[in-house]
Design an enzyme around this catalytic site. Sequence first.
Site, mmCIF file in Angstrom:
data_model
loop_
_atom_site.group_PDB
_atom_site.id
_atom_site.type_symbol
_atom_site.label_atom_id
_atom_site.label_comp_id
_atom_site.label_asym_id
_atom_site.label_seq_id
_atom_site.Cartn_x
_atom_site.Cartn_y
_atom_site.Cartn_z
ATOM 1 C CB SER A 51 -0.885 -0.071 1.276
ATOM 2 O OG SER A 51 -1.914 0.985 1.073
ATOM 3 C CG ASN A 52 -0.415 4.741 -1.366
ATOM 4 O OD1 ASN A 52 -1.059 5.468 -0.666
ATOM 5 N ND2 ASN A 52 -0.674 4.010 -2.573
#
Length: 219
Positions: free
Chosen positions: A29-30
Amino acid sequence: QASSALQGVKLMLTAGPTREAIDPVRYISNHSSGKMGFALAEAAVAMGAEVTLVSGPVTLATPRGVSRINVDSAEQMLTAVMQHIDQQDIFIGCAAVADYRVADVAAGKIKKSSETMQLALVRNPDILATVAALEARPFTVGFAAETHDVETYARDKLKRKNLDMIAANDVSVPGQGFNSDTNALRVFWPQGNQDLPATDKLSLAYQLLSLISTKITKK
Ligand code: C5P
């Protein structure tokens, strides 16, 4: 800054990160917080719009009056967007969609064994470009986070993804963009541009939506 500039307008936006599963307990993810997208949703409601917010996993409360659809992955986000896109007057892609997903998601938890391991990744669909390519499409707005040559990259994205407008932010400036409460935007459209100086994300949301409202035609 409530107004009726978007009265009767249907607006959909994506916000937050996406989560791409590696196995049942892990993901890629980020750091997107979803704050800009949620601020846009809140401002759009106050301006009279009917708002659908397709959100990746974030910890933010749903703004009053917003219809929220929660998703995890980019593929789920695309499916949710496409299900409701034909009714929309405006689409704003605010989500930080993961560019790649894991090619083969493991059915069980991956056990550690060798000193190194490799994960094969495949490209995710571009949600914004998919919407922009529709025959009867909403007024389509993208976001671009850049660290340098902001105008060049933003204009290139505007053209390449066939957008009506792009809002770019320079993420190399401290306190701006990802996870921050403030931001500054440089907005570009085919015939012009406008800079929206640094302020809180809700004020920016109102300014960006006012600009959009001058350019749209309602369905
Ligand atoms: O190409 P880049 O990721 O910089 O473009 C950013 C814009 O495209 C954002 O508006 C983002 O929401 C959108 N995007 C998307 N789907 C992707 C990648 C980006 O909708 N897979």
